[in-house]
Motif scaffolding. Structure first.
Motif, PDB file in Angstrom:
ATOM      1  N   PRO A 529      -4.924  24.723  -0.358  1.00  0.00           N
ATOM      2  CA  PRO A 529      -4.297  25.871   0.636  1.00  0.00           C
ATOM      3  C   PRO A 529      -3.484  26.162  -0.192  1.00  0.00           C
ATOM      4  CG  PRO A 529      -5.082  25.381   2.076  1.00  0.00           C
ATOM      5  CD  PRO A 529      -5.679  24.558   1.108  1.00  0.00           C
ATOM      6  N   ALA A 530      -2.401  27.228  -1.229  1.00  0.00           N
ATOM      7  CA  ALA A 530      -1.050  26.524  -1.459  1.00  0.00           C
ATOM      8  C   ALA A 530       0.270  26.852  -0.587  1.00  0.00           C
ATOM      9  CB  ALA A 530      -0.868  28.290  -2.124  1.00  0.00           C
ATOM     10  N   ALA A 531       1.487  25.991  -1.548  1.00  0.00           N
ATOM     11  CA  ALA A 531       2.460  25.439  -0.600  1.00  0.00           C
ATOM     12  C   ALA A 531       2.951  26.950  -0.257  1.00  0.00           C
ATOM     13  CB  ALA A 531       3.335  25.093  -1.252  1.00  0.00           C
ATOM     14  N   ASP A 532       4.009  27.380   0.813  1.00  0.00           N
ATOM     15  CA  ASP A 532       4.452  28.261   1.173  1.00  0.00           C
ATOM     16  C   ASP A 532       5.143  29.593   0.087  1.00  0.00           C
ATOM     17  OD1 ASP A 532       3.443  27.265   3.525  1.00  0.00           O
ATOM     18  OD2 ASP A 532       5.653  27.518   4.600  1.00  0.00           O
ATOM     19  N   ALA A 533       5.660  28.327  -0.918  1.00  0.00           N
ATOM     20  CA  ALA A 533       6.653  29.342  -1.267  1.00  0.00           C
ATOM     21  C   ALA A 533       5.723  29.988  -2.996  1.00  0.00           C
ATOM     22  CB  ALA A 533       7.459  28.698  -2.245  1.00  0.00           C
ATOM     23  N   GLU A 534       4.317  28.909  -2.612  1.00  0.00           N
ATOM     24  CA  GLU A 534       3.395  29.901  -3.506  1.00  0.00           C
ATOM     25  C   GLU A 534       2.867  30.735  -3.284  1.00  0.00           C
ATOM     26  OE1 GLU A 534       1.031  26.776  -5.142  1.00  0.00           O
ATOM     27  OE2 GLU A 534       3.532  25.745  -5.499  1.00  0.00           O
ATOM     28  N   ILE A 535       2.624  31.041  -1.906  1.00  0.00           N
ATOM     29  CA  ILE A 535       1.562  32.836  -1.627  1.00  0.00           C
ATOM     30  C   ILE A 535       2.801  33.638  -1.284  1.00  0.00           C
ATOM     31  CG2 ILE A 535       0.748  33.330   1.063  1.00  0.00           C
ATOM     32  CD1 ILE A 535       1.213  31.109   2.132  1.00  0.00           C
ATOM     33  N   SER A 536       1.822  34.744  -2.435  1.00  0.00           N
ATOM     34  CA  SER A 536       2.378  36.018  -2.565  1.00  0.00           C
ATOM     35  C   SER A 536       1.439  37.211  -2.444  1.00  0.00           C
ATOM     36  CB  SER A 536       2.558  36.401  -3.797  1.00  0.00           C
ATOM     37  OG  SER A 536       1.065  35.538  -4.920  1.00  0.00           O
TER      38      SER A 536
END
Lengths: 626, 552
Positions: A529-536
Motif C-alpha cells: 500500500p502506498a505511503a500517506d502522501a502518495e494516496i490521491s
C-alpha cells in the motif's frame, strides 16, 4: 438460584479486590484474581446452560424502587437468549483475560487493567441478565464507563483521552434516545419489565409502539456503532488490544443486537422501524467495508470491519431473521476476537508497530499467529465451511427473500470484506519484512498465554458453524430450535436453498473472487500500500474516512463551542450582569444624590419639615375644598 | 414533658455562636463548632430513630405563641413559633447537619478571625435548620432573611480578591428575592383568616380543645356571612391556613373572584410569580443566576460547600413547601412555562460550564444545570417528577459538596484554579484523581450513583407529564450529554495526558488523611443513594402522594 447470583457477583468481587489493593498486589497474583471470576462464571453459566429445562427463570434480587404506583424491581432473567450471551461473555471473556495476563505483563497498570476488565464483565452480565429495560440500561451505561476507562487506559497520550471521551459522549447521545424509549414504556405500560411489557403488547395493548422501538434503536445505534453514531468505534482502538477484542468486537458492541432480539415482540409490531433498522445496517455495512479497504493500521481495518459486520447483524434483524443475526453475533465473537488477538500478537512482536506497510513476511517468525489469523480471515470472508460462511449466508438468504436490492448490496459488502481482510493478511504475513532492524531482531512468537486463546478461538472460528448448521447440509439447526421459544412465531422457517441458484452462488463468488484478487495483487505481485502522501483521488477520500469526523466537528462540535462562548461572554456577562450592575449603580448614584439632603444642618431639616407639612395640608385642603 | 428536640437543633448552634462570639475560647473555635455540629447530628439520629415513614403529617411538632397584635378594625395578627418535620424536610435537615459538619471539618484553610468565622458558620447552620423546620410562613421568612447576614459576611470577609463585588451582588440578588416573598407574604397574611385562631378569639372553643373540619367550616361560613366582626378575625401565617383556599376571605385581593388585574395577571397569579421568582433566585434559575458563580468563586471552600450543598436547596424547598400548596392552580396553569425555565436552566448552565476555564466556576454552572432538573421535576406535577426533584436536591447536596471540596484541595495547594494550568495530575495525585473521577461520573448521572436517580425521575416525570410539553424533558435530556461533555473534558485536561504544571514550584501532595475522610464519605454516600434509592424514596413517598392528592 444462588449460583445465578454468583455469575455477576464474582467479577464484581474480582474488581473490588484488584481495584482496592492495586498496586500492592504482584502482577501474577492480580492476574489470577482477575481471571478466576470470569472462568468460574463461565463454569456456572455452562452448568446453567446444560441444566436448562426450557422455562424462563426469573430471579428477583431486590425491590429497587417503589414510588407511588411505579415499581422498578431488579431481577435476573435466565432464558435461552441470556444463557447464550452468558456463555459468550464469560467464555470469550476468560480467554481474553488469559491473553491479557501475558499481553499486559509489562504494563505498570496491570492490576488496574484487570480490575477494569472485571468491572466490564460485571456490567455486561448485568446487561444481559436483567429482567427489564432499566436493569439493561444500568448495565448499558456501566459498560460504557468501562469502555471509557479502558480506551483511555494509556491516558498519558492525549489522543487516547480524546478517543475515550468521544466514545462516551457519542454513546450518551444514543443513551438519551434509549432513556426516552424507557420513559415511553412507563407511560404506555407502567412498567419496563420485559415479561410484563411483552405480554401487554401480545395482548394488543399500548400505542406508540413504533416510536418506542425507534427510540430504543437510537440507543442501539450508539452502542453498536451504526450510522450516524459509528465514528467512536474506530477511534476506540486506542485502548489496549485485548480491550478491542473483548469490548469493541465480541461483546459490548453487540449489546444493541441483543436488545433488538430481546425486544423482538416490540419490533415486530413496528415494521417501519424494522425496515429502518435494516437499511441503517446495510448503509453501515457498506460504509464500514469501504473505509476498511484502504486502511493501513491493522487495528483500524479490524475496527471498520467490526462496524461493517455489526451492520450485517442489523440487516438480518431488519429482515426479522433474529436467529441468523444472533448466529452471526456468536461466530463474529469467535473470529473477530481471534483476529484482534492475532493483531495484538503481531503488534506485541513488532514492538507496538500497527502499520501494515511496515510489517510483511511475519509468517515464519509467528507461525501460530499466522495460521490462526489465516483461519480467522477465511472465517470472516465467508468461505465455507468456516463459521462466518454459515452465519453470514443465513443472513443473506433471509435478505434474498426479504428485499432483493438489500441482498445485492450486501453481496457487494461481502466482496469488499473478503478483499480487505485478505489484503491485511497478505501484507502483514507474506512478502518481505519492511520494518526496522531493531524490530526484526526482536520478532518472536507470543508466549503460550497468548497463543492458547488464539488456538481455542481459531478452532471455534472453524467449527462454529455447527451451532446452527442448516438442514440442507445435514445440520440440525440447533440454534434456531433453541431460540425458537423467545422469537415470534413463524420466524423459524427453513429456507429452501438450491445449490445451483444465484442465491447460493453469488455469496460464494463474493467470498472467493476478491480473496484471489487480493492474493494476486499483494501476494504474487508483492504490491505494498502506498505511503500517506502518495494516496490521491477517491482512494484518498476513502482513506480519510469520507471526512465524516471533520464534518461532525464542523456541524456539531464547533457550533456547541461557539454557543457556549456566546452564552457566557455575551448573554451572561454582558446582558444579564450589565442589567444587574446598572441597577446597583442606579441605586448607588441616586442615594449619593439623596445623601446630600442629610446635610446635618438643623435649619435645613426644619425648613424641609415645614415645607412637607405645607404640602400635605394643601393636599388635604384640596380634597376638602373641591 | 418531652425534649423539644427541634428547638434544640436550632438552639445548639446559636449557643455555640454566642460562646464563640464572646471570644473567650479563641484557640478552640473549630473544635467548639464541630462539637456543636456533632451534638446536632446526634439529635438528628434520635429523630431518625423515632421517625414514622408511614405518615405524611408533621412529626415532633412544637408550637408556642409568639407574636400577637391587634390592628383594630383590620383584625388581629398571630404568628406562631411552630416547628415540625415531615417527609420533605427530614432528608434536608439531615443533609444540613452532615454538610455543616463537613464544612467545619474542612475549614483548616481559614486562619484569620477564626472565632468570628465559626460563629457565623454556626449562625448560618441555625438559620438553615430554622428554614427547614418552620411550619409558620413568617417564622420561615425570618430564618430565610437571617441567613443572608452570615453568608454576606462569610463571603465578604474571608472571600477571594473580588469578595466585595461578589458579596454585594449576592446581597442585592437575595434581598430582591426576599422582597418578592415579603410582598406575597403580606398579601397572604391579610387575605387569609385562620379559622382556629378566630374560633379562639370569639371563644367558640377553648385553648387545647379539639377543632374539627366541621368547626372550621362553620367559622369560615360565619366569616363569609359577616356574622363575625372584622376586628375579631385572626390572620395567621400558618402554612396550613394558606394552603386551604376556603380560608381566603371572599372580598380579599387574593380571592379567586377578586377583580384585581395587573397586566393580564390576577392577584393570585402575581403572588404566585412573586413567590416563584423569590425562591427561584435562591435555586437559582436562569436568568436570575449570575450571583452564584461570583459568590462561589470568591467564597472560601467550606462556605461554597454550604452554599451549594444546602443553601440553594431552600429555593426548591420554598416551592414545594409554600408556593405549590398556596397556589396550586396557578402553578399548574403555568407548568409549561416553569418546565421551560427548568429546561433552559439545564441547557444554559451546561453550555456555560463548557465555556469555563476556572474549575470552581465550572462547578458553579454545573450546579445551575443540575438545579434545573429540580424545577423540571417539580413543574411536571407528577409523583415521579416530585420524587425525582426531592431526590435530586439531596443528591446534589452530596455531590456539589464533594465537587467544591475537590476544587478546594487543588486551590489550597496552589491558589490557582485555572483548568489549563494543570495536566496529567493522575501521575502525581492518584487518590485525588480517583475521587475526582468518581465525583465527575456521579455528577454526570452514571447509573449506580445518586445523580442518575434524581435526573432519571425528574426527566421521566417531566416527559410523562400531562401538564407540560415533552419537548422540555427532551431538551433537559440534552443536558445529560452536555454534562458528560464538560466533566469529561475537564477530567481529561487536568488529570490525563502528559504531566504539566504551570508553575514548576508547585508542590502537589496527594490527599491527606483528613481530606480523604470527608471526600470518601461523600463519594460513598452518593454511591449508596444510587444503589439503594429507597433510603430517600421511603421518606418522601407518603409526603408526595399526600400533596398530589391534595392538589388533584
Amino acid at each position: 438460584m444462588s449460583s445465578i447470583l454468583f455469575i455477576p457477583l464474582l467479577p464484581l468481587i474480582g474488581f473490588l479486590i484488584n481495584g482496592l489493593s492495586f498496586p500492592k498486589l504482584s502482577n501474577p497474583v492480580a492476574g489470577i484474581i482477575g481471571t478466576i471470576p470470569p472462568l468460574a462464571a463461565f463454569a456456572l453459566s455452562l452448568q446453567l446452560f446444560l441444566q436448562f429445562d426450557g422455562n424462563t427463570q426469573i430471579v428477583p434480587l431486590l425491590d429497587w424502587i417503589s414510588v407511588g404506583e411505579l415499581s422498578i424491581p431488579i431481577a435476573f432473567q435466565i432464558d435461552q437468549l441470556s444463557l447464550l450471551m452468558l456463555l459468550i461473555i464469560t467464555g470469550v471473556g476468560t480467554l481474553i483475560h488469559v491473553y491479557s495476563s501475558a499481553y499486559m505483563s509489562h504494563d505498570e497498570g496491570f492490576g488496574k487493567f484487570f480490575a477494569f476488565l472485571n468491572l466490564f464483565v460485571f456490567f455486561m452480565l448485568l446487561l444481559v441478565m436483567g429482567s427489564g429495560f432499566v436493569t439493561l440500561f444500568i448495565g448499558w451505561e456501566g459498560v460504557g464507563l468501562c469502555s471509557y476507562l479502558l480506551i483511555g487506559f494509556w491516558n498519558k497520550k492525549n489522543s487516547y483521552g480524546d478517543a475515550a471521551r468521544k466514545a462516551f459522549i457519542m454513546n450518551r447521545i444514543g443513551d438519551l434516545g434509549f432513556l426516552i424509549g424507557i420513559f415511553l414504556l412507563f407511560q404506555e405500560f407502567g412498567t419496563a419489565t420485559y415479561q410484563e411489557v411483552f405480554e401487554a403488547i401480545k395482548a394488543g395493548n399500548g400505542s406508540n409502539l413504533g416510536l418506542i422501538a425507534f427510540c430504543l434503536f437510537i440507543g442501539a445505534m450508539g452502542k453498536s456503532a451504526q450510522i450516524p453514531l459509528f465514528t467512536w468505534l474506530p477511534d476506540a482502538m486506542a485502548g489496549p488490544t485485548p480491550v478491542s477484542a473483548l469490548i469493541h468486537a465480541a461483546t459490548m458492541v453487540t449489546a444493541g443486537i441483543y436488545m433488538v432480539i430481546r425486544a423482538n415482540v416490540l419490533f415486530e409490531m413496528s415494521p417501519e422501524v424494522l425496515h429502518f433498522v435494516g437499511w441503517i445496517g446495510l448503509a453501515t455495512a457498506l460504509l464500514g467495508a469501504a473505509i476498511g479497504l484502504f486502511q493501513n493500521d491493522i487495528k483500524k481495518v479490524l475496527a471498520y470491519s467490526t462496524v461493517s459486520q455489526l451492520g450485517y447483524m442489523f440487516m438480518g434483524l431488519g429482515a426479522s431473521a433474529y436467529t441468523a443475526s444472533f448466529f452471526h453475533v456468536m461466530t463474529h465473537a469467535f473470529f473477530k476476537a481471534l483476529l484482534f488477538l492475532g493483531a495484538g500478537s503481531v503488534i506485541h512482536a513488532m514492538s507496538d508497530e500497527q502499520d501494515i506497510r511496515k510489517m510483511g513476511g511475519l509468517k515464519s517468525q509467528l507461525p501460530i499467529t499466522y495460521i490462526t489469523f489465516l483461519l480467522g480471515t477465511i472465517a470472516i470472508a465467508g468461505i465455507p465451511p468456516f463459521a462466518g460462511f454459515f452465519s453470514k449466508d443465513e443472513i443473506l438468504a433471509h435478505l434474498y427473500h426479504h428485499d432483493i436490492v438489500m441482498w445485492a448490496l450486501a453481496i457487494v459488502g461481502s466482496a469488499l470484506t473478503s478483499f480487505y481482510m485478505f489484503r491485511v493478511f497478505i501484507v502483514t504475513f507474506h512478502g518481505d519484512f519492511r520494518g526496522t532492524q531493531h524490530q526484526a531482531d526482536h520478532l518472536h512468537e507470543s508466549p503460550i498465554a497468548m497463543t492458547l486463546p488464539l488456538i481455542v478461538l481459531a478452532v471455534l472460528s472453524v467449527i462454529g458453524g455447527i451451532i446452527n448448521l442448516p438442514a440442507f447440509v445435514g445440520g440440525n439447526e440447533f440454534l434456531a430450535h433453541w431460540l425458537n421459544p423467545i422469537l415470534p412465531e413463524g420466524s423459524h422457517e427453513a429456507l429452501e436453498v438450491h445449490f445451483a441458484s444465484l442465491e447460493f452462488l453469488a455469496p460464494l463468488a463474493a467470498a472467493f473472487i476478491p480473496a484471489i484478487f487480493a492474493i494476486q495483487l499483494y501476494g504474487s505481485k508483492k504490491a505494498v500500500p502506498a505511503a500517506d502522501a502518495e494516496i490521491s483521488g477517491i482512494q484518498k477520500i476513502i482513506y480519510d474516512k469520507f471526512y465524516i469526523d471533520e464534518a461532525y466537528n464542523f456541524l456539531f462540535v464547533k457550533p456547541i463551542q461557539f454557543l457556549s462562548q456566546f452564552f457566557y461572554s455575551f448573554i451572561d456577562f454582558l446582558i444579564i450582569d450589565l442589567l444587574v450592575e446598572s441597577t446597583g449603580k442606579f441605586v448607588k448614584s441616586s442615594s449619593n444624590e439623596l445623601r446630600k439632603l442629610q446635610s446635618g444642618n438643623i435649619g435645613f431639616y426644619i425648613f424641609m419639615m415645614v415645607a412637607a407639612i405645607a404640602i400635605i395640608l394643601a393636599w388635604t385642603l384640596k380634597s376638602w375644598i373641591f | 414533658m418531652t425534649l423539644p428536640i427541634l428547638s434544640l437543633i436550632i438552639c445548639i448552634p446559636l449557643l455555640a455562636a454566642l460562646v464563640l462570639a464572646s471570644g473567650k475560647l479563641k484557640g478552640y473555635a473549630q473544635q467548639i463548632s464541630l462539637g456543636a455540629s456533632l451534638i446536632q447530628i446526634g439529635l438528628l439520629i434520635k429523630l431518625a430513630l423515632g421517625y414514622q415513614t408511614s405518615t405524611a403529617t408533621f412529626q415532633w411538632v412544637e408550637q408556642h405563641d409568639w407574636i400577637h397584635f391587634s390592628l383594630g378594625s383590620l383584625g388581629q395578627f398571630v404568628a406562631k413559633y411552630h416547628l415540625g418535620i415531615d417527609g420533605l424536610s427530614f432528608g434536608l435537615i439531615i443533609l444540613t447537619g452532615i454538610i455543616s459538619s463537613i464544612a467545619i471539618w474542612n475549614s483548616d484553610s481559614i486562619k484569620e478571625k477564626t472565632s468570628s468565622y465559626f460563629a457565623l458558620i454556626m449562625l448560618l447552620n441555625a438559620s438553615l435548620m430554622g428554614c427547614f423546620l418552620a411550619k409558620d410562613f413568617l417564622l420561615f421568612y425570618l430564618f430565610f432573611e437571617f441567613m443572608l447576614l452570615p453568608m454576606y459576611f462569610l463571603i465578604g470577609i474571608w472571600g477571594g480578591p473580588r469578595k466585595e463585588y461578589a458579596s454585594i451582588k449576592f446581597f442585592i440578588y437575595t434581598l430582591a428575592g426576599s422582597l418578592f416573598i415579603l410582598l406575597a407574604l403580606l398579601a397572604l397574611g391579610t387575605s387569609y383568616i385562620d379559622p382556629y385562631e378566630t374560633a379562639l378569639a370569639i371563644d367558640f372553643i377553648q385553648p387545647g380543645q379539639a377543632f374539627s373540619a366541621e368547626n372550621a367550616q362553620m367559622i369560615q361560613t360565619a366569616i363569609a356571612n359577616g356574622e363575625i366582626a372584622s376586628d375579631k378575625w385572626v390572620h395567621s401565617f400558618d402554612a396550613a391556613v394558606f394552603a386551604d383556599l376556603k380560608n381566603c376571605y371572599y372580598k380579599s385581593i387574593l380571592h379567586p373572584d377578586s377583580a384585581w388585574v395587573l397586566g393580564n395577571l390576577s392577584a393570585r397569579e402575581w403572588a404566585f410569580w412573586l413567590l416563584f421568582i423569590g425562591f427561584g433566585i435562591k435555586l437559582p434559575i436562569v436568568p436570575f443566576h449570575t450571583w452564584l458563580p461570583d459568590a462561589h468563586v470568591e467564597a472560601p471552600t467550606p462556605v461554597s460547600v454550604l452554599l451549594a450543598g444546602v443553601l440553594l436547596k431552600i429555593g426548591a424547598y420554598g416551592w414545594l413547601r409554600f408556593t405549590l400548596p398556596f397556589f396550586p392552580k396557578e402553578a399548574l396553569e403555568f407548568s409549561n412555562i416553569l418546565s421551560g425555565i427548568g429546561a433552559i436552566s439545564i441547557i444554559y448552565g451546561a453550555f456555560n460550564a463548557l465555556a469555563m476555564t476556572d474549575l470552581k466556576k465550572l462547578v458553579a454552572y454545573s450546579s445551575i444545570s443540575h438545579m434545573g432538573f429540580v424545577l423540571l421535576g417539580i413543574a411536571s406535577f407528577t409523583a415521579e417528577g416530585w420524587q425525582g426533584a426531592i431526590f435530586q436536591l439531596i443528591s446534589h447536596g452530596v455531590l456539589s459538596s464533594l465537587l467544591f471540596l475537590l476544587v478546594g484541595v487543588i486551590y489550597d495547594r496552589t491558589h490557582d484554579r485555572s483548568i489549563q494550568n494543570y495536566s496529567g495530575l493522575a501521575q502525581i495525585m492518584p487518590a485525588y484523581t480517583f475521587i475526582t473521577g468518581l465525583a465527575f461520573f456521579a455528577s454526570l448521572g452514571l447509573p449506580g450513583f445518586s445523580g442518575f436517580i434524581g435526573e432519571f425521575f425528574s426527566l421521566m416525570g417531566s416527559f410523562n407529564s400531562q401538564h407540560s410539553s415533552a419537548i422540555w424533558a427532551i431538551l433537559g435530556g440534552l443536558g445529560i450529554i452536555l454534562g458528560a461533555g464538560y466533566f469529561l473534558w475537564t477530567f481529561q485536561k487536568m488529570f490525563l495526558g502528559k504531566q504539566y504544571l504551570k508553575n514548576s514550584e508547585w508542590l502537589l501532595s496527594d490527599l491527606t488523611r483528613k481530606e480523604k475522610l470527608s471526600l470518601y464519605f461523600l463519594g460513598i454516600s452518593s454511591l449508596l443513594l444510587g444503589i439503594f434509592p429507597s433510603i430517600i424514596f421511603n421518606l418522601t413517598d407518603n409526603w408526595v402522594s399526600h400533596l398530589i392528592n391534595q392538589l388533584f
